[in-house]
Scaffold this motif. Sequence first.
Motif, PDB file in Angstrom:
ATOM      1  N   ASN A   1       0.854  -1.180   0.000  1.00 17.11           N
ATOM      2  CA  ASN A   1       0.000   0.000   0.000  1.00 17.11           C
ATOM      3  C   ASN A   1       0.896   1.239   0.000  1.00 17.11           C
ATOM      4  O   ASN A   1       1.455   1.614   1.029  1.00 17.11           O
ATOM      5  CB  ASN A   1      -0.923  -0.008   1.214  1.00 17.11           C
TER       6      ASN A   1
ATOM      7  N   GLN B   1       0.252   4.196  -0.048  1.00 15.02           N
ATOM      8  CA  GLN B   1      -0.247   5.315   0.751  1.00 15.02           C
ATOM      9  C   GLN B   1       0.050   5.129   2.234  1.00 15.02           C
ATOM     10  O   GLN B   1      -0.112   6.058   3.021  1.00 15.02           O
ATOM     11  CB  GLN B   1      -1.753   5.475   0.551  1.00 15.02           C
TER      12      GLN B   1
ATOM     13  N   LEU C   1      -8.441  -5.402   0.099  1.00 15.94           N
ATOM     14  CA  LEU C   1      -7.630  -4.793  -0.950  1.00 15.94           C
ATOM     15  C   LEU C   1      -8.393  -3.682  -1.654  1.00 15.94           C
ATOM     16  O   LEU C   1      -7.892  -2.562  -1.818  1.00 15.94           O
ATOM     17  CB  LEU C   1      -7.206  -5.861  -1.958  1.00 15.94           C
TER      18      LEU C   1
ATOM     19  N   ARG D   1      -8.778  -0.687   0.327  1.00 14.16           N
ATOM     20  CA  ARG D   1      -7.484  -0.144   0.776  1.00 14.16           C
ATOM     21  C   ARG D   1      -7.317  -0.286   2.289  1.00 14.16           C
ATOM     22  O   ARG D   1      -6.665   0.527   2.936  1.00 14.16           O
ATOM     23  CB  ARG D   1      -7.328   1.316   0.383  1.00 14.16           C
TER      24      ARG D   1
ATOM     25  N   TYR E   1      -5.490  -2.312   4.131  1.00 15.08           N
ATOM     26  CA  TYR E   1      -4.371  -3.239   4.299  1.00 15.08           C
ATOM     27  C   TYR E   1      -3.066  -2.456   4.208  1.00 15.08           C
ATOM     28  O   TYR E   1      -3.030  -1.323   3.705  1.00 15.08           O
ATOM     29  CB  TYR E   1      -4.415  -4.319   3.216  1.00 15.08           C
ATOM     30  N   THR E   2      -2.004  -3.065   4.693  1.00 17.88           N
ATOM     31  CA  THR E   2      -0.672  -2.483   4.544  1.00 17.88           C
ATOM     32  C   THR E   2       0.110  -3.215   3.470  1.00 17.88           C
ATOM     33  O   THR E   2       0.737  -2.593   2.613  1.00 17.88           O
ATOM     34  CB  THR E   2       0.086  -2.532   5.885  1.00 17.88           C
TER      35      THR E   2
ATOM     36  N   VAL F   1      -4.782  -1.263  -6.439  1.00 23.24           N
ATOM     37  CA  VAL F   1      -4.954  -1.323  -4.985  1.00 23.24           C
ATOM     38  C   VAL F   1      -3.742  -0.822  -4.223  1.00 23.24           C
ATOM     39  O   VAL F   1      -3.827  -0.566  -3.019  1.00 23.24           O
ATOM     40  CB  VAL F   1      -5.310  -2.756  -4.540  1.00 23.24           C
ATOM     41  N   THR F   2      -2.596  -0.667  -4.884  1.00 19.89           N
ATOM     42  CA  THR F   2      -1.428  -0.129  -4.194  1.00 19.89           C
ATOM     43  C   THR F   2      -1.526   1.386  -4.053  1.00 19.89           C
ATOM     44  O   THR F   2      -0.796   1.988  -3.267  1.00 19.89           O
ATOM     45  CB  THR F   2      -0.128  -0.461  -4.946  1.00 19.89           C
ATOM     46  N   GLY F   3      -2.411   2.024  -4.843  1.00 12.57           N
ATOM     47  CA  GLY F   3      -2.486   3.480  -4.827  1.00 12.57           C
ATOM     48  C   GLY F   3      -1.321   4.140  -5.533  1.00 12.57           C
ATOM     49  O   GLY F   3      -1.070   5.337  -5.352  1.00 12.57           O
TER      50      GLY F   3
END
Length: 554
Positions: A306, A308, A435, A438, A440-441, A471-473
């Motif tokens: 993630n 973010q 996911l 968002r 999650y880490t 989903v990772t941003g």
Amino acid sequence: MITSLIVVAGSGLFALVHFSTPGTEMEASAVTPTVAAPATGDQSPTVSAAVITGGTFRAGIVGRVETLNPLLAQTTAEATVDQLLFEGLVWVDGSGLPQPELAEQWQVSDDGYTYTVQLRRDVLWHDGQPFTARDVLFTVRLIQDPSFPGDASLAMFWRSVEVEVVDAYTVRFRLIEPYAPFLTHLTLPILPEHVLAGTLAADLSKNAFSTRPIGTGPFMVDTIDLEKGSIELVRSPHFDRPVPMFDRVVVQLYENSEEALAAFRHGEIDALDLVPWPAVRDPRLVGDRARVYAPLLAGYTALFLNNQAQLFADVRVRQAIAAAIDRVALVRDVLGGEGEPGNGPIPPTSWAFQEQEYRYDPGMARQLLHDAGWEDRNGDGILEQGGLNFRFTLLVNVDDPLRVAVAEAVARQLGEVGIAVSVQPVPAQTLQRQLLNREYTAALFGWMSSTGDPDSFELWHSSQADIGTNVTGFRNRTVDVLLEEARRSTDQAERRSLYVEFQRLFAEYVPAVVLYYPRYSFVVSDRIGGVDASPLIKPEDHIHQLPRWYRIQE
């Protein structure tokens, strides 16, 4: 389980994204059960004995079949049988390039909005009726119907496409925006209008066509008993592209791999699909007449970060994590060869793949972390910065023990450079929900291509970072432009150069760490020749080559 998600691509054209949670995942080569990792190339038996034409091929599949209507297929078993019964306008080879099937050729307008497809004029349905453009229009209209009971993402995609019959053997497709991967969506199986005319889309699942289908494929249904899990196919007298070597194919369905492996060992079936990787590597389970094939699939399993989250906002931290993970060791020691070490977001068999200089280097990882301000100040083995310890939870789907083992190995490797990771297995649906929200880490999960095209817009474009499947941003304007231009251009050389630069930037910014590319394993008796281990887009694609298989006279 592979879950389809609907995402809006660009200005409105819908595309499909497939997240793989548990998975039978496996590469392009054939092996014998005693080899630790698949060897390169086709290892079909070399013999001087004669080839036997005709006869029966006996295929075993672990899974269930409830319908033979390819538009309603939900399981790999159903999709595999449908490969023998139906065809699309194109099929996509293992590199992701569309090849003619029911289509003979096609033209794309200069602006990329219109695709004009010329159909083969010599194709007959199993009942002898001619295949025409009306069948293509009929099939697409069924899917576009609001009451269509099949895959919602498939329907959403085709509702954004206008279809026109130009003449009996020409179809024109118009898109709402240029979309270079469109040809790979023409693998859509075509249904016969003359058989299903008047059938409502909502009634497709109840129609007798589901168990007595009529297709244009190399084989057609002879007898079927779904309760006993037996489907008998006979060679179509109208199919010659090429004429199948076998007269008949008997498909036997099994509830579990143990029962299916016993049948294979005893010579009751000639081949077996959906075989667990540990089983195919054990000659006691597959027998001494087995040839194991493990082609590479168009997908990957990755450590998604993630971007973010505070821990991963610094690119040097993400680069350090990539350097601290030994992907070769993961494949060798944890997967036992069930994969190929990861090298980026486009699989290595794709025409757009460009190898990157990823390397395992814990020393470099420690230096990058130090440069980013992370140090072990109290000697407890865990890095810290401003009172914050470098700890995070790694989510993984609980129903895939092999993937859980990979997550645990990744945690151990990151622990060597001072990063404390707690692995948390969760249900697949929970993982996907977290996911997409968002919540999650870090997470370890898989992605599978639905078409084989290298288009990566949905996973890595900034427009998908907040509510889409990025989903990772991850946000990078240069990457955005590359992905936008690559999905608009119809020039393959130009597209490849754009994707080469995208892969270079992915390696630099590391929004995720691609750990390995999956394999799909199946076993075939050494009495069967003509089998190869070409890369696949989807597991069921391996059966596309069955018309060229033959029995060997010993």
